[in-house]
Write a protein that holds these residues in place. Sequence first.
Motif, PDB file in Angstrom:
ATOM      1  N   TYR A 182      -2.601  36.654   0.050  1.00  0.00           N
ATOM      2  CA  TYR A 182      -1.201  36.787  -0.358  1.00  0.00           C
ATOM      3  C   TYR A 182      -0.968  36.286  -1.789  1.00  0.00           C
ATOM      4  CZ  TYR A 182       3.664  37.468  -0.759  1.00  0.00           C
ATOM      5  OH  TYR A 182       4.879  37.917  -1.217  1.00  0.00           O
ATOM      6  N   ASP A 210      10.494  35.629  -6.870  1.00  0.00           N
ATOM      7  CA  ASP A 210      11.081  36.275  -5.696  1.00  0.00           C
ATOM      8  C   ASP A 210      10.020  36.954  -4.843  1.00  0.00           C
ATOM      9  OD1 ASP A 210      13.612  35.496  -6.404  1.00  0.00           O
ATOM     10  OD2 ASP A 210      14.088  37.354  -7.464  1.00  0.00           O
ATOM     11  N   LEU A 211       9.041  37.577  -5.481  1.00  0.00           N
ATOM     12  CA  LEU A 211       7.969  38.235  -4.739  1.00  0.00           C
ATOM     13  C   LEU A 211       7.107  37.209  -4.019  1.00  0.00           C
ATOM     14  CD1 LEU A 211       6.212  40.643  -3.935  1.00  0.00           C
ATOM     15  CD2 LEU A 211       5.072  40.453  -6.151  1.00  0.00           C
ATOM     16  N   ASN A 242       7.890  34.303  -3.030  1.00  0.00           N
ATOM     17  CA  ASN A 242       8.634  33.622  -1.975  1.00  0.00           C
ATOM     18  C   ASN A 242       8.779  34.445  -0.705  1.00  0.00           C
ATOM     19  OD1 ASN A 242       8.984  31.317  -3.482  1.00  0.00           O
ATOM     20  ND2 ASN A 242      11.016  31.887  -4.241  1.00  0.00           N
ATOM     21  N   LEU A 243       8.482  35.743  -0.777  1.00  0.00           N
ATOM     22  CA  LEU A 243       8.599  36.575   0.419  1.00  0.00           C
ATOM     23  C   LEU A 243       7.565  36.193   1.475  1.00  0.00           C
ATOM     24  CD1 LEU A 243       9.276  40.149  -1.019  1.00  0.00           C
ATOM     25  CD2 LEU A 243      10.872  38.640   0.155  1.00  0.00           C
ATOM     26  N   ARG A 244       6.410  35.724   1.037  1.00  0.00           N
ATOM     27  CA  ARG A 244       5.341  35.294   1.947  1.00  0.00           C
ATOM     28  C   ARG A 244       5.026  36.338   2.998  1.00  0.00           C
ATOM     29  NH1 ARG A 244       2.583  32.525  -0.716  1.00  0.00           N
ATOM     30  NH2 ARG A 244       1.432  32.062   1.199  1.00  0.00           N
ATOM     31  N   ASP A 245       4.808  37.553   2.556  1.00  0.00           N
ATOM     32  CA  ASP A 245       4.514  38.658   3.472  1.00  0.00           C
ATOM     33  C   ASP A 245       3.228  39.326   3.019  1.00  0.00           C
ATOM     34  OD1 ASP A 245       4.399  40.888   5.030  1.00  0.00           O
ATOM     35  OD2 ASP A 245       6.422  41.588   4.622  1.00  0.00           O
ATOM     36  N   ILE A 251       2.675  43.064   1.751  1.00  0.00           N
ATOM     37  CA  ILE A 251       2.966  43.487   0.376  1.00  0.00           C
ATOM     38  C   ILE A 251       1.739  43.177  -0.472  1.00  0.00           C
ATOM     39  CG2 ILE A 251       4.412  43.141  -1.653  1.00  0.00           C
ATOM     40  CD1 ILE A 251       6.713  42.465   0.167  1.00  0.00           C
ATOM     41  N   GLU A 294       3.587  48.644  -0.509  1.00  0.00           N
ATOM     42  CA  GLU A 294       3.639  48.295   0.908  1.00  0.00           C
ATOM     43  C   GLU A 294       3.528  49.573   1.726  1.00  0.00           C
ATOM     44  OE1 GLU A 294       6.337  45.675   4.032  1.00  0.00           O
ATOM     45  OE2 GLU A 294       7.331  46.713   2.383  1.00  0.00           O
ATOM     46  N   GLN A 314       8.221  52.309  -0.217  1.00  0.00           N
ATOM     47  CA  GLN A 314       8.823  51.184  -0.926  1.00  0.00           C
ATOM     48  C   GLN A 314       8.421  51.112  -2.399  1.00  0.00           C
ATOM     49  OE1 GLN A 314      11.464  50.222   0.698  1.00  0.00           O
ATOM     50  NE2 GLN A 314      10.989  48.054   0.580  1.00  0.00           N
ATOM     51  N   GLN A 363      14.286  47.751  -4.802  1.00  0.00           N
ATOM     52  CA  GLN A 363      13.802  46.400  -4.499  1.00  0.00           C
ATOM     53  C   GLN A 363      12.467  46.126  -5.179  1.00  0.00           C
ATOM     54  OE1 GLN A 363      12.414  45.734  -0.507  1.00  0.00           O
ATOM     55  NE2 GLN A 363      12.718  43.515  -0.622  1.00  0.00           N
ATOM     56  N   LEU A 406      11.256  43.404  -7.929  1.00  0.00           N
ATOM     57  CA  LEU A 406      10.214  42.441  -7.588  1.00  0.00           C
ATOM     58  C   LEU A 406       9.011  42.514  -8.527  1.00  0.00           C
ATOM     59  CD1 LEU A 406      10.147  42.636  -3.678  1.00  0.00           C
ATOM     60  CD2 LEU A 406      11.010  40.758  -5.103  1.00  0.00           C
TER      61      LEU A 406
END
Length: 296
Positions: free
Chosen positions: A137, A148-149, A151-154, A157, A180, A241, A246, A250
Amino acid sequence: EKEHDSKNNTTRSETNQNKALIVIEDWNIIETHSIFWDQFRRIKYDIVFKMIDDPEIKLDSFGEKIYDIIVLCVPSLTEEESKNSELGIQKILKHFDDGHNIMIIANDQVNSYLRSLVTEFGVDFDDYDSKVKDSLYLHNLKDKLSVDLLNLRDNSIVVSKNINSIKNVFSNTGNYVIYEGIGMELDSHNHYLFPILKADENSYSVNSQTGLYYNFGDKIKLVAAYQGRNNKRVTITGSTQMCSNQFYFLSSQTNNPYSSANYQFCNEVLLWNSEKTGVLRYDNIRHQRSDGKSLD
């Protein structure tokens, strides 16, 4: 190796030039991707949005094509549902042969319609329930990506700067494109097909149900391009996406979507797909006799 070719060149009136048909399955995408649609307008396209089940969809009129480019953003459509519509696979292929450029936008839920369509151009989406993920990640990119990207912790992505750089067509500035969705494999024997964007080294493609891994790193293709012998073009991506508002924000460190890596990349893909770049043109052609004297 699959290939589609034009049988003839259709002549159209000036009033029918520079039109784009965007076929969608959710009206919300008009808002969530509004900057992307404006990119069409910036290069002088009139846009027509049609829902997937609209019975009024027409791709040509009395043998003349209506649209320069057809955008298929219909990942949930099944091949069975498309059979009796203007979007039937054989009809789409004929429209490509007859002079339409095509953009295919999918996601990790892509169904049988787009899966079958892209195989005609030498592309295979990874299996159902698969997705491209990031093993770390973005751990080693913390100083190069927006807060911001991060902090998404996904980990679904992923980022990549692995762009197939072609002078004056696709540029690799070293900035990271955010993605994504689902990965793809390309037929290496298809000479009309090439990757535009490949995954970076920390990425992997995995089935969320079985845990089966498909590919790792740059073996995973994220965006592909196909150019037929009729010079018509197809671009294919497994991420709805990637060109969203968005992801434009990002992928920008300055919170300006118009200067972001995704905006630039999607714009270059659009310009190539619509034949605004990468086109050979003849200029200042002159003829002379075999003895070298001018014909003027």
